[in-house]
Design a protein around this motif. Structure first.
Motif, PDB file in Angstrom:
ATOM      1  N   ALA A 214      36.136  35.400  67.613  1.00 38.97           N
ATOM      2  CA  ALA A 214      36.360  36.029  68.923  1.00 38.97           C
ATOM      3  C   ALA A 214      37.732  35.687  69.491  1.00 38.97           C
ATOM      4  CB  ALA A 214      35.260  35.589  69.890  1.00 38.97           C
ATOM      5  N   GLY A 215      38.344  34.607  69.030  1.00 39.49           N
ATOM      6  CA  GLY A 215      39.638  34.209  69.562  1.00 39.49           C
ATOM      7  C   GLY A 215      40.813  34.781  68.796  1.00 39.49           C
ATOM      8  N   ASN A 216      40.560  35.656  67.818  1.00 37.76           N
ATOM      9  CA  ASN A 216      41.662  36.239  67.042  1.00 37.76           C
ATOM     10  C   ASN A 216      42.555  37.113  67.925  1.00 37.76           C
ATOM     11  OD1 ASN A 216      40.554  35.030  64.821  1.00 37.76           O
ATOM     12  ND2 ASN A 216      39.961  36.932  63.769  1.00 37.76           N
ATOM     13  N   ALA A 217      43.829  37.196  67.490  1.00 41.50           N
ATOM     14  CA  ALA A 217      44.740  38.153  68.141  1.00 41.50           C
ATOM     15  C   ALA A 217      44.247  39.564  67.857  1.00 41.50           C
ATOM     16  CB  ALA A 217      46.162  37.961  67.609  1.00 41.50           C
ATOM     17  N   ALA A 218      44.580  40.493  68.712  1.00 39.49           N
ATOM     18  CA  ALA A 218      44.058  41.858  68.567  1.00 39.49           C
ATOM     19  C   ALA A 218      44.983  42.750  67.762  1.00 39.49           C
ATOM     20  CB  ALA A 218      43.811  42.461  69.945  1.00 39.49           C
ATOM     21  N   ASP A 219      45.970  42.176  67.068  1.00 40.73           N
ATOM     22  CA  ASP A 219      46.973  42.996  66.392  1.00 40.73           C
ATOM     23  C   ASP A 219      46.437  43.649  65.123  1.00 40.73           C
ATOM     24  OD1 ASP A 219      48.596  42.135  68.398  1.00 40.73           O
ATOM     25  OD2 ASP A 219      49.696  40.678  67.179  1.00 40.73           O
ATOM     26  N   TYR A 220      45.561  42.973  64.411  1.00 39.83           N
ATOM     27  CA  TYR A 220      45.066  43.529  63.150  1.00 39.83           C
ATOM     28  C   TYR A 220      43.918  44.478  63.451  1.00 39.83           C
ATOM     29  CZ  TYR A 220      43.059  43.874  58.485  1.00 39.83           C
ATOM     30  OH  TYR A 220      42.570  44.355  57.283  1.00 39.83           O
ATOM     31  N   THR A 221      44.063  45.706  62.986  1.00 36.91           N
ATOM     32  CA  THR A 221      43.057  46.741  63.255  1.00 36.91           C
ATOM     33  C   THR A 221      42.368  47.210  61.991  1.00 36.91           C
ATOM     34  OG1 THR A 221      44.790  48.434  63.121  1.00 36.91           O
ATOM     35  CG2 THR A 221      44.255  47.531  65.312  1.00 36.91           C
ATOM     36  N   GLY A 222      42.683  46.581  60.842  1.00 37.69           N
ATOM     37  CA  GLY A 222      42.029  46.961  59.591  1.00 37.69           C
ATOM     38  C   GLY A 222      40.608  46.423  59.525  1.00 37.69           C
ATOM     39  N   ALA A 223      39.908  46.802  58.470  1.00 35.42           N
ATOM     40  CA  ALA A 223      38.520  46.372  58.277  1.00 35.42           C
ATOM     41  C   ALA A 223      38.477  45.139  57.376  1.00 35.42           C
ATOM     42  CB  ALA A 223      37.707  47.505  57.657  1.00 35.42           C
ATOM     43  N   GLY A 246      51.598  38.628  58.877  1.00 33.61           N
ATOM     44  CA  GLY A 246      51.954  39.648  57.902  1.00 33.61           C
ATOM     45  C   GLY A 246      50.843  40.648  57.739  1.00 33.61           C
ATOM     46  N   ALA A 247      51.173  41.719  57.014  1.00 32.15           N
ATOM     47  CA  ALA A 247      50.182  42.742  56.727  1.00 32.15           C
ATOM     48  C   ALA A 247      49.347  42.298  55.537  1.00 32.15           C
ATOM     49  CB  ALA A 247      50.863  44.079  56.457  1.00 32.15           C
ATOM     50  N   ALA A 248      48.261  43.039  55.315  1.00 30.18           N
ATOM     51  CA  ALA A 248      47.367  42.721  54.207  1.00 30.18           C
ATOM     52  C   ALA A 248      47.907  43.320  52.916  1.00 30.18           C
ATOM     53  CB  ALA A 248      45.969  43.244  54.509  1.00 30.18           C
ATOM     54  N   ASP A 249      49.204  43.153  52.678  1.00 28.98           N
ATOM     55  CA  ASP A 249      49.845  43.655  51.467  1.00 28.98           C
ATOM     56  C   ASP A 249      50.472  42.529  50.669  1.00 28.98           C
ATOM     57  OD1 ASP A 249      51.858  42.911  53.121  1.00 28.98           O
ATOM     58  OD2 ASP A 249      52.877  44.863  53.160  1.00 28.98           O
ATOM     59  N   GLY A 250      50.040  41.318  50.988  1.00 30.35           N
ATOM     60  CA  GLY A 250      50.589  40.148  50.310  1.00 30.35           C
ATOM     61  C   GLY A 250      51.512  39.361  51.193  1.00 30.35           C
ATOM     62  N   ALA A 251      51.915  39.958  52.327  1.00 28.38           N
ATOM     63  CA  ALA A 251      52.840  39.247  53.205  1.00 28.38           C
ATOM     64  C   ALA A 251      52.114  38.137  53.969  1.00 28.38           C
ATOM     65  CB  ALA A 251      53.490  40.228  54.166  1.00 28.38           C
ATOM     66  N   SER A 276      45.170  43.762  49.668  1.00 31.38           N
ATOM     67  CA  SER A 276      44.163  44.814  49.791  1.00 31.38           C
ATOM     68  C   SER A 276      44.060  45.506  48.442  1.00 31.38           C
ATOM     69  CB  SER A 276      44.561  45.808  50.886  1.00 31.38           C
ATOM     70  OG  SER A 276      45.824  46.402  50.566  1.00 31.38           O
ATOM     71  N   GLY A 277      43.215  46.488  48.371  1.00 25.69           N
ATOM     72  CA  GLY A 277      43.065  47.225  47.130  1.00 25.69           C
ATOM     73  C   GLY A 277      42.065  46.591  46.184  1.00 25.69           C
ATOM     74  N   VAL A 286      31.620  34.793  45.944  1.00 21.44           N
ATOM     75  CA  VAL A 286      31.811  35.317  47.303  1.00 21.44           C
ATOM     76  C   VAL A 286      33.185  35.980  47.382  1.00 21.44           C
ATOM     77  CG1 VAL A 286      31.942  34.733  49.757  1.00 21.44           C
ATOM     78  CG2 VAL A 286      30.325  33.535  48.270  1.00 21.44           C
ATOM     79  N   GLU A 287      33.212  37.197  47.917  1.00 15.95           N
ATOM     80  CA  GLU A 287      34.466  37.961  47.990  1.00 15.95           C
ATOM     81  C   GLU A 287      34.692  38.433  49.423  1.00 15.95           C
ATOM     82  OE1 GLU A 287      33.965  39.930  43.523  1.00 15.95           O
ATOM     83  OE2 GLU A 287      33.447  41.084  45.334  1.00 15.95           O
ATOM     84  N   ILE A 288      35.998  38.546  49.792  1.00 14.83           N
ATOM     85  CA  ILE A 288      36.377  39.104  51.087  1.00 14.83           C
ATOM     86  C   ILE A 288      37.349  40.251  50.833  1.00 14.83           C
ATOM     87  CG2 ILE A 288      38.304  37.489  51.458  1.00 14.83           C
ATOM     88  CD1 ILE A 288      37.526  37.531  54.447  1.00 14.83           C
ATOM     89  N   ASN A 289      37.218  41.305  51.606  1.00 17.22           N
ATOM     90  CA  ASN A 289      38.045  42.496  51.426  1.00 17.22           C
ATOM     91  C   ASN A 289      38.787  42.817  52.728  1.00 17.22           C
ATOM     92  OD1 ASN A 289      36.784  43.645  48.686  1.00 17.22           O
ATOM     93  ND2 ASN A 289      35.080  42.989  50.011  1.00 17.22           N
ATOM     94  N   PHE A 290      40.120  42.990  52.613  1.00 15.20           N
ATOM     95  CA  PHE A 290      40.937  43.416  53.754  1.00 15.20           C
ATOM     96  C   PHE A 290      41.465  44.820  53.458  1.00 15.20           C
ATOM     97  CE2 PHE A 290      41.147  38.825  54.050  1.00 15.20           C
ATOM     98  CZ  PHE A 290      41.142  38.557  55.414  1.00 15.20           C
ATOM     99  N   THR A 291      41.495  45.685  54.456  1.00 14.56           N
ATOM    100  CA  THR A 291      42.181  46.984  54.303  1.00 14.56           C
ATOM    101  C   THR A 291      43.561  46.874  54.941  1.00 14.56           C
ATOM    102  OG1 THR A 291      41.255  47.834  56.366  1.00 14.56           O
ATOM    103  CG2 THR A 291      40.022  48.266  54.331  1.00 14.56           C
ATOM    104  N   ASN A 292      44.552  47.552  54.342  1.00 10.55           N
ATOM    105  CA  ASN A 292      45.924  47.490  54.842  1.00 10.55           C
ATOM    106  C   ASN A 292      46.245  48.787  55.566  1.00 10.55           C
ATOM    107  OD1 ASN A 292      48.588  46.891  55.364  1.00 10.55           O
ATOM    108  ND2 ASN A 292      49.293  47.323  53.269  1.00 10.55           N
ATOM    109  N   ASP A 293      46.207  48.717  56.900  1.00 13.50           N
ATOM    110  CA  ASP A 293      46.570  49.896  57.694  1.00 13.50           C
ATOM    111  C   ASP A 293      47.913  49.695  58.371  1.00 13.50           C
ATOM    112  OD1 ASP A 293      45.978  48.000  59.568  1.00 13.50           O
ATOM    113  OD2 ASP A 293      44.502  49.191  60.673  1.00 13.50           O
ATOM    114  N   GLY A 294      48.662  48.702  57.900  1.00 18.75           N
ATOM    115  CA  GLY A 294      49.984  48.427  58.450  1.00 18.75           C
ATOM    116  C   GLY A 294      49.970  47.458  59.607  1.00 18.75           C
TER     117      GLY A 294
END
Length: 749
Positions: A214-223, A246-251, A276-277, A286-294
């Protein structure tokens, strides 16, 4: 009420005459009453003496109480592993203990649920049923309105060996879990869910949804999602924490915690790339998945995933070794390894052997012996007072003065308590005087020197027990443990002989085991009914190509452990495979058969069935038959001098094991002496019964005399009455004659 007769005619005091005559007749009755009073006084004295003897008997009998000389002490070399409690019947000695595994209670839980008392747990009417071990099937009806709390309450109301609790694990989405915990340990307490028409899952491991803090910044809008198949055994809370924006593209970079945030792995400070990808493997499936929407992940953002195993704790039996013998029990409190010994297992540490020593100590012997002395002095003081008489004092003669029965009681009691006890021999204590019991030369009364007694108890406790109590012991170097005897066991020394040792069923290969040149399957069967029908536990042990002899033994023992088969495998001195049942006795039959004939490159067991049966204990005590109790106890049978003598025989032991010595100390033989005086045909009992009979006879004589006097009074009164009547008639006749004579005489002019 007597009728009064007055001397109307005679003028005599008839009542006084009759009373005086009857008073003379009362003399025999008065003599009889005096004799009764004397007899009753004697009876009262006898009863007083009998009561004092009874108190003495009770005081001496207390010397035979089990806990007086058989109190047990126990010490444990490491009580963090186990504690030990003992009773009076516990065998003394030092024993080794290794705790390989503690018993645990089965505990299972369902996946998280949204709430505990609002949402229904079932989509339709149905049943939730379960069993604890092989116990009774418990069935509970559920429907769309049944909540988690209602199901937990319904389970607890059944009174089954399970407790239902609701735990709030504070998860963000599904925090409430129903936890079922068996109230009995071991595999016998396994929670078996038979029918489950609810949405609760007690069977499958689960990876729950990924949750953003709940305390995360609101900048990331991916799933962010979770996936995979959990392969771990423990319940874990995975936390992915962003280290670098960084974005979920390795950054973006993250660090990982698998223990709910207690510790983190940050890859040496470099962090791990958020990509992502495809799923990011967090470990154990156990796996976690991030989507990269920029959009950007910010340092400090956290995402958590809970991985859940419904079996919170597997049911395990306790596994321990006592004196090298492996034992499996369903509880951590074990009270049937040795009689009178309870082991409480606290911790398991395979490879660490501790010891516990059971010793023996005396109880409050001083107070018991003082009780005997007090009761003895009461008897002897009473008798001394009866036998003392000074004619010049003017005092009455004591009622038992010169009484032969009282003299006999005095002699028997004094000699019985102060003499040396036969059968103990000169090498041990045999008289109370050696314990500090001292006699006053003038009065004959006893006293106790407690210092002497305490020294004897400290230096010669066994000798004190022999002298005072019903005692038994083994001879020096005897190969058994003496346990107990009864009052029916007769004094003497008796040889203990084991004609057949109690053994375990065991089979052995015909030749030494060699490295296997081909796979081999060995079928092991353990029959615990002793009927040889093969009805029991059976399993196939797969041996692999190339297995050495030692590896074969490992495979056998691992298979036994995995399948709870109570047996063990080892190599003998010649390298041959030996398989042996863990339990002793003829009920246990073990059978082995290999898929390969014995020969080079085999286990050496062979394809012909090998059968080994244990043996039950057989033996004698004093050459007389002995029955077997609890598997390893020999107990003398009824009707012989060895009756009820009980000894414990070590397993795998046979032959002449030594001698058991039985002695009757004061607490055993002295009550019989008193019984010989006060019961049956004993002198005091005979005198008391004779006194009662004499009093009865005297009372009967009084009754007869009273009847005779009553009849005499009746007769006398009748006779006096008749006399008065006749006198009255004579007086009347005289008066008539006088009147007539007066009438015939001439009248004076």
């Amino acid at each position: 009420m007597s009728i009064s007769v007055g001397g109307i005619a005679s003028g005599l005091d008839v009542d006084g005459i009759i009373s005086q005559l009857l008073a003379v007749e009362q003399t025999p009755i008065l003599n009889l009453q005096r004799k009764i009073a004397e007899a009753e006084a004697r009876q009262s004295a006898y009863r007083d003496l009998d009561g004092r003897l009874s108190s003495l008997r009770s005081a001496v009998k207390k010397l035979n109480e089990d806990d007086l000389f058989n109190q047990r002490t126990v010490s444990v070399s490491d009580d963090s592993i186990a504690s030990v409690s003992v009773e009076a019947s516990a065998p003394t000695g030092t024993y080794s203990l290794e705790v390989l595994q503690r018993a645990t209670a089965h505990r299972v839980a369902a996946q998280g649920f949204i709430d505990d008392n609002a949402t229904g747990i079932s989509a339709a009417a149905g049943t939730f049923s379960f069993k604890i071990g092989d116990g009774e099937l418990i069935e509970i009806d559920v429907d769309e309105s049944t909540t988690l709390r209602q199901l937990a309450d319904a389970i607890n109301e059944q009174g089954a060996a399970v407790r239902a609790d609701i735990v709030n694990d504070t998860s963000a989405t599904q925090p409430y879990r129903l936890v079922l915990t068996a109230t009995t340990t071991g595999d016998d307490g396994r929670v078996n869910i038979i029918t489950n028409d609810t949405a609760l899952n007690f069977a499958d491991k689960q990876i729950e949804e990924a949750v953003a803090d709940a305390g995360n910044a609101a900048d990331y809008t991916g799933a962010v999602t979770a996936s995979g198949t959990y392969t771990g055994e423990e319940n874990r809370s995975y936390i992915v924490e962003i280290l670098q924006d960084g974005a979920a593209d390795g950054a973006a970079r993250y660090r990982l915690s698998t223990d709910g945030g207690l510790t983190f792995d940050d890859n040496g400070g470099a962090g791990f790339a958020v990509t992502s990808g495809g799923p990011i493997d967090l470990g154990d499936g156990v796996e976690i998945n991030f989507t990269n929407d920029g959009s950007l992940l910010r340092a400090g953002d956290r995402f958590s995933i809970d991985a859940f195993n419904p079996e919170l704790e597997a049911p395990k039996d306790a596994v321990l070794r006592v004196n090298g013998i492996q034992i499996i029990k369903s509880s951590n409190e074990i009270d049937d390894v040795f009689e009178g010994v309870t082991l409480n297992l606290k911790d398991a540490e395979p490879g660490k052997t501790i010891s516990f020593t059971i010793g023996q100590e005396a109880g409050d012997v001083t107070s018991k012996l003082n009780g005997v002395i007090g009761a003895y002095n009461s008897v002897m003081g009473f008798l001394s007072a009866q036998f003392k008489y000074d004619p010049e004092s003017g005092d009455p003669i004591p009622i038992l003065n010169g009484d032969s029965a009282a003299r006999q009681v005095q002699r028997v009691v004094r000699d019985g308590l102060t003499r040396r006890i036969g059968g103990l021999g000169g090498e041990t204590l045999s008289a109370l005087s050696e314990l500090g019991v001292e006699s006053n030369e003038e009065t004959g009364l006893l006293s106790l020197n407690t210092g002497t007694l305490e020294r004897r108890l400290r230096e010669q406790p066994q000798a004190v027990a022999r002298l005072l109590s019903r005692f038994g012991e083994r001879s020096a170097g005897a190969g058994f443990t003496y346990l107990r005897r009864s009052s029916d066991s007769q004094p003497g020394e008796y040889a203990v002989r084991v004609t057949q040792a109690r053994t375990r069923g065991q089979i052995g290969g015909a030749q030494a085991a060699e490295a296997l040149t081909a796979a081999e399957t060995v079928t092991i069967t353990l029959d615990t009914d002793g009927d040889g029908a093969g009805v029991g536990q059976s399993l196939d042990v797969a041996l692999q190509v190339g297995d050495s002899a030692a590896q074969q033994i490992q495979r056998f023992n691992q298979a036994f452990a995995d399948n709870d088969l109570s047996a063990s495998a080892f190599l003998d001195a010649n390298g041959r495979v030996q398989i042996r049942a863990d339990s002793y006795g003829a009920n246990y039959i073990i059978t082995a058969q290999s898929s390969r004939a014995a020969g080079a490159g085999t286990s050496g067991i062979g394809d012909a069935p090998l059968t080994g049966r244990g043996a039950d204990l057989e033996g004698t005590i004093g050459g007389r038959p002995a029955r077997v109790i609890d598997g390893n106890h020999l107990k003398g049978v009824d009707g012989f001098d060895t009756e009820d003598i009980e000894v414990i025989i070590d397993d795998d032991t046979s032959g002449n094991l030594g001698r058991v010595r039985i002695t009757d100390g004061l607490g055993e033989f002295f009550p019989d002496l008193i019984d010989g005086l006060t019961t049956g045909r004993g002198i005091l009992q005979s005198r008391t019964e004779g006194g009662d009979q004499r009093i009865g006879d005297l009372e009967e004589q009084i009754t007869k005399n009273q009847d005779r006097i009553s009849k005499m009074e009746t007769r006398l009164r009748r006779q006096f009455t008749n006399m008065e009547v006749e006198l009255g008639k004579l007086q009347a006749l005289g008066d008539y004659v006088t009147q007539q004579l007066a009438a015939l005489m001439p009248q004076k002019k």
